[in-house]
Design an enzyme around this catalytic site. Structure first.
Site, mmCIF file in Angstrom:
data_model
loop_
_atom_site.group_PDB
_atom_site.id
_atom_site.type_symbol
_atom_site.label_atom_id
_atom_site.label_comp_id
_atom_site.label_asym_id
_atom_site.label_seq_id
_atom_site.Cartn_x
_atom_site.Cartn_y
_atom_site.Cartn_z
ATOM 1 N N CYS A 65 0.845 -1.189 0.000
ATOM 2 C CA CYS A 65 0.000 0.000 0.000
ATOM 3 C C CYS A 65 0.882 1.240 0.000
ATOM 4 O O CYS A 65 1.987 1.222 0.530
ATOM 5 C CB CYS A 65 -0.944 0.106 1.189
ATOM 6 S SG CYS A 65 -1.993 -1.319 1.426
ATOM 7 N N ARG A 99 3.242 0.217 -5.225
ATOM 8 C CA ARG A 99 3.121 -0.449 -3.928
ATOM 9 C C ARG A 99 1.803 -1.232 -3.788
ATOM 10 O O ARG A 99 1.601 -1.951 -2.818
ATOM 11 C CB ARG A 99 3.195 0.588 -2.801
ATOM 12 C CG ARG A 99 4.461 1.400 -2.815
ATOM 13 C CD ARG A 99 4.494 2.353 -1.659
ATOM 14 N NE ARG A 99 4.485 1.653 -0.401
ATOM 15 C CZ ARG A 99 5.548 1.148 0.188
ATOM 16 N NH1 ARG A 99 6.728 1.278 -0.370
ATOM 17 N NH2 ARG A 99 5.451 0.514 1.341
ATOM 18 N N TRP A 158 -2.967 -2.477 -1.566
ATOM 19 C CA TRP A 158 -2.737 -3.887 -1.902
ATOM 20 C C TRP A 158 -3.451 -4.663 -0.818
ATOM 21 O O TRP A 158 -3.049 -4.624 0.346
ATOM 22 C CB TRP A 158 -1.245 -4.193 -1.913
ATOM 23 C CG TRP A 158 -0.932 -5.562 -2.436
ATOM 24 C CD1 TRP A 158 -0.813 -5.932 -3.744
ATOM 25 C CD2 TRP A 158 -0.701 -6.749 -1.661
ATOM 26 N NE1 TRP A 158 -0.522 -7.275 -3.828
ATOM 27 C CE2 TRP A 158 -0.453 -7.807 -2.569
ATOM 28 C CE3 TRP A 158 -0.687 -7.033 -0.305
ATOM 29 C CZ2 TRP A 158 -0.176 -9.106 -2.167
ATOM 30 C CZ3 TRP A 158 -0.417 -8.338 0.103
ATOM 31 C CH2 TRP A 158 -0.166 -9.356 -0.825
ATOM 32 N N ASN A 169 -0.818 1.676 5.937
ATOM 33 C CA ASN A 169 -0.069 0.652 5.193
ATOM 34 C C ASN A 169 0.468 -0.323 6.238
ATOM 35 O O ASN A 169 1.249 0.084 7.102
ATOM 36 C CB ASN A 169 1.071 1.345 4.435
ATOM 37 C CG ASN A 169 2.141 0.391 3.930
ATOM 38 O OD1 ASN A 169 3.277 0.776 3.741
ATOM 39 N ND2 ASN A 169 1.787 -0.849 3.681
ATOM 40 N N GLY A 170 0.030 -1.579 6.165
ATOM 41 C CA GLY A 170 0.511 -2.563 7.139
ATOM 42 C C GLY A 170 -0.618 -3.475 7.572
ATOM 43 O O GLY A 170 -1.663 -3.552 6.902
ATOM 44 N N GLU A 199 15.069 -16.970 -13.065
ATOM 45 C CA GLU A 199 14.674 -15.562 -13.183
ATOM 46 C C GLU A 199 13.873 -15.338 -14.472
ATOM 47 O O GLU A 199 12.885 -14.606 -14.472
ATOM 48 C CB GLU A 199 15.937 -14.680 -13.125
ATOM 49 C CG GLU A 199 15.725 -13.207 -13.359
ATOM 50 C CD GLU A 199 14.811 -12.521 -12.345
ATOM 51 O OE1 GLU A 199 14.438 -13.128 -11.336
ATOM 52 O OE2 GLU A 199 14.445 -11.362 -12.607
ATOM 53 N N LYS A 246 10.084 -13.876 -14.582
ATOM 54 C CA LYS A 246 9.705 -12.678 -15.354
ATOM 55 C C LYS A 246 8.489 -12.969 -16.206
ATOM 56 O O LYS A 246 7.561 -12.177 -16.280
ATOM 57 C CB LYS A 246 10.842 -12.209 -16.273
ATOM 58 C CG LYS A 246 12.003 -11.468 -15.680
ATOM 59 C CD LYS A 246 11.718 -10.143 -15.059
ATOM 60 C CE LYS A 246 11.226 -10.274 -13.660
ATOM 61 N NZ LYS A 246 12.177 -10.234 -12.588
ATOM 62 N N GLU A 287 5.208 -13.500 -14.011
ATOM 63 C CA GLU A 287 4.610 -12.381 -13.285
ATOM 64 C C GLU A 287 4.003 -11.318 -14.190
ATOM 65 O O GLU A 287 3.057 -10.660 -13.790
ATOM 66 C CB GLU A 287 5.581 -11.765 -12.273
ATOM 67 C CG GLU A 287 6.758 -11.047 -12.847
ATOM 68 C CD GLU A 287 7.668 -10.465 -11.758
ATOM 69 O OE1 GLU A 287 7.178 -10.097 -10.685
ATOM 70 O OE2 GLU A 287 8.879 -10.383 -12.014
ATOM 71 N N HIS A 344 14.888 -35.801 -14.977
ATOM 72 C CA HIS A 344 14.346 -36.385 -13.738
ATOM 73 C C HIS A 344 12.876 -36.026 -13.532
ATOM 74 O O HIS A 344 12.366 -36.116 -12.424
ATOM 75 C CB HIS A 344 15.179 -35.929 -12.535
ATOM 76 C CG HIS A 344 16.601 -36.372 -12.626
ATOM 77 N ND1 HIS A 344 16.987 -37.675 -12.443
ATOM 78 C CD2 HIS A 344 17.734 -35.689 -12.934
ATOM 79 C CE1 HIS A 344 18.287 -37.783 -12.606
ATOM 80 N NE2 HIS A 344 18.768 -36.587 -12.918
ATOM 81 N N LYS A 376 5.186 -3.832 -5.695
ATOM 82 C CA LYS A 376 6.641 -3.725 -5.790
ATOM 83 C C LYS A 376 7.337 -4.067 -4.480
ATOM 84 O O LYS A 376 8.298 -4.823 -4.469
ATOM 85 C CB LYS A 376 7.001 -2.304 -6.238
ATOM 86 C CG LYS A 376 8.482 -2.088 -6.508
ATOM 87 C CD LYS A 376 8.920 -2.765 -7.776
ATOM 88 C CE LYS A 376 10.381 -2.589 -8.072
ATOM 89 N NZ LYS A 376 10.856 -3.624 -9.011
#
Ligand code: M6R
Length: 615
Positions: free
Chosen positions: A2, A27, A75, A101-102, A488, A492, A495, A511, A610
């Site tokens: 947030c 955020r 968020w 925020n939290g 990575e 990418k 997401e 395997h 983020k």
């Protein structure tokens, strides 16, 4: 997560708060809201969706005048993203309003108590509970807002960065912080409040970053007062001069921040090694390492803690540190490390990697490692962030603001710093010969130019992206230094395009994952000339004989993979240990183009934010 923004002064608050929310949307972007005070009335408008949705709606709901305002971009944690759960939240009387925020962990028991006393709640949020607790304390004890906030915060468990406004005391905003970031911009007779300094950059370069368990009352025409929430002691405000510029936080002609940040990598890597990599002198200079050299040299092992892309950079570091400096390295997900009673001793050095410097799990893992006596070295991008302050020593990546949710330049600059550290330790320990060391320095200095060259493949990569954009699943394979790059690359793609992708060490394919391969499965294989090349070529043969589509990331001039693969994307040649800095570039561009072709929101992919400041 947030983002919170606030303004109190003589200017119109609305444009400042609105623009600030746009800058903080990285955020969280599930919902947005703004409360404004026009000298008489407190008005509020909020909506599910992005700040742009709020911008469309707000004028139909409230007049947007007034020189006090607070805003929030969410968020979602407690309560689904909808209009009601959006912030700001009023108290029952309608006098107080809050942005938060939290997470308030004990909100359920507080809510029950408040309900017994007649309070009602329209949302499912913990934040509405907090504002009513503040109101309850304020009323019962007939207190000023600041004192009521302080008493209420001493009753809550959790994390917060809050701003609270009381329409009966309109010359002040009360702010407090624990676990979530909060910056106060100090202007002439005006204050700005925000989760980071970007919302007030054009108005003031003076900022105060509250520490955990601190609160402040920002009052017009008064000096700012900061207090410890627990014991009420006064804290001297430390005003910092911001180094950030406005140009660094705008798209600058690119369609997306992610694309801009991919293209910034040559400069970002240079900025990272500037003043540290001294090729002519044959030296690496890094204050954070120089001052703590003994800690690193006497370490039994290095433990890397991080999340997401930063964890992948940590994995690359494992290969580099062990190869060059012969120091055992363990790489841990911070979220697992913090809860599994790890064996840590005073002889361990912990490297915590975080772009934002705010990731809650990484922060908690650092605190745990410190409590067991380990020396903790932070590697952050955001200057002055919580992790930068919580660690014993550290180094910044100096990549500049990374705004796209998908991490790009943070990854390559983290690898750059980690390489510098490994080389430095290798030199001091004598695990690298002088010529080899010098060769590494020279090659590292050439990397920005080679990244630029890799970026020139963009049009070709776009064509490859158009062929595979409709795939349902993708596999990414790499070995050695490039195994983490495969992870990575897959992250990418997942997401930002929402295509399922897996990264694997190339040899592990047989395997299990090989069962997935058929003519519909694109397999991105990193096959650089010096990295177990023949073995990877054999893996490619195995894919080909099962009709998988092969896209090879190869060294310039490659012949063997070209013959087998459906497509190849070339990167310049370099030392194998530095190759992740190049092989990651085409994978970033591929994901970017696929996501754009699929009409995804590249910079703000669904469900993500983020900085992940909640567990
Ligand atoms: O700020 P941090 O480096 O601590 O963030 C860690 C992860 O949340 C982050 O890397 C995330 O995985 C990115 N979205 C990946 O692109």
């Amino acid at each position: 997560m947030c983002g919170i923004v606030g303004y109190i002064g003589k200017k119109e608050a609305y444009p400042i708060v609105l623009e600030g929310l746009k800058r903080l949307e990285y955020r969280g972007y599930d919902s947005a809201g703004i409360a404004l005070y026009d000298g008489k009335n407190l008005k509020l408008s909020k909506t599910k969706g992005k700040v742009s949705d709020l911008e469309k709606k707000i004028n139909q709901e409230i007049p947007t005048n007034g020189s006090v305002g607070i805003g929030h971009t969410r968020w979602a944690t407690h309560g689904i993203p909808n209009d009601i759960n959006s912030h700001p939240h009023y108290s029952n009387s309608g006098d107080l309003v809050i942005i938060h925020n939290g997470i308030i962990e004990n909100y359920a028991s507080i809510k029950k108590e408040l309900e017994k006393r007649g309070y009602t709640f329209s949302s499912d949020t913990d934040t509405e509970v907090l504002i009513n607790l503040i109101e309850d304390v304020k009323k019962n004890e007939n207190l000023k807002l600041g004192k009521a906030v302080q008493i209420a915060l001493n009753q809550v468990v959790g994390a917060y960065a809050i701003a609270v406004f009381d329409k009966n005391k309109p010359d002040e905003i009360v702010v407090a912080k624990l676990g979530s970031p909060l910056a106060i911009g100090v202007g002439d007779d005006e204050f700005f409040i925000a989760s980071d300094a970007t919302p007030f950059l054009e108005y003031t370069k003076k900022a105060i970053y509250l520490e955990d368990e601190e609160m402040a009352i920002v009052r017009l025409n008064k000096e700012i007062k900061i207090r410890k929430i627990k014991d009420d002691s006064l804290v001297d405000p430390y005003i910092q001069e911001l180094q950030l510029n406005l140009e660094q936080i705008v798209k600058g002609g690119y369609d997306h921040f992610m694309l801009k940040e991919i293209h910034e990598q040559p400069e970002a890597i240079k900025d990272t090694y500037r003043g540290r990599l001294l090729v002519k002198e044959g030296l690496i200079r890094m204050a954070g390492i120089d001052d703590n050299l003994e800690k690193f040299l006497n370490a039994n092992r290095i433990i890397v803690i991080a999340c997401g892309t930063s964890w992948h950079a940590g994995l690359v570091a494992e290969y580099i540190f062990e190869d060059l400096a012969r120091i055992p390295v363990e790489v841990e997900y911070a979220s697992e490390f913090r809860y599994r009673n790890p064996v840590i001793t005073e002889k361990d050095v912990v490297i915590a990697i975080s772009q934002s410097g705010e990731t809650a799990d990484t922060l908690a893992a650092i605190k745990l490692a410190k409590s067991k006596g380990a020396f903790v070295f932070g590697l952050c991008n955001v200057v002055g962030s919580s992790i930068a302050r919580e660690t014993h020593a550290g180094a910044y990546t100096h990549a500049g603001p990374e705004i796209g949710v998908a991490s790009t330049k943070a990854f390559t600059t983290q690898i750059t710093v980690l390489t510098l550290i490994a080389l430095k330790l290798a030199k001091v320990k004598g695990t690298i010969s002088k010529p080899e060391f010098q060769h590494h320095l020279q090659e590292l200095e050439l990397i920005p130019g080679k990244v630029e060259k890799a970026l020139l493949q963009d049009e070709h990569i776009k064509t490859v992206a158009s062929i595979y954009k409709d795939a349902k699943n993708c596999l990414y394979l790499g070995r050695g230094f490039n195994f983490p790059v495969a992870l990575e690359g897959a992250l990418k793609l997942k997401e930002i395009s929402y295509i399922h992708a897996e990264g694997y060490p190339a040899a592990e394919m047989k395997h299990g994952p090989i069962a997935l391969i058929d003519e519909h499965m694109p397999v991105f294989v990193i096959a650089t000339k010096k990295g177990h090349y023949e073995k990877v070529v054999s893996n490619i043969q195995e894919i080909k004989s099962r009709k998988g589509k092969i896209i090879g990331i190869v060294t310039e001039g490659d012949i063997d993979v070209k013959e087998l693969a459906d497509h190849v994307i070339e990167v310049p040649e370099t030392l194998e240990s530095l190759s992740p800095l190049l092989t990651t570039i085409p994978l970033q561009l591929l994901s970017y183009h696929i996501a754009v072709m699929l009409n995804r929101n590249v910079d703000q992919p669904r469900n993500l934010a983020k900085s992940v400041t909640v567990e």
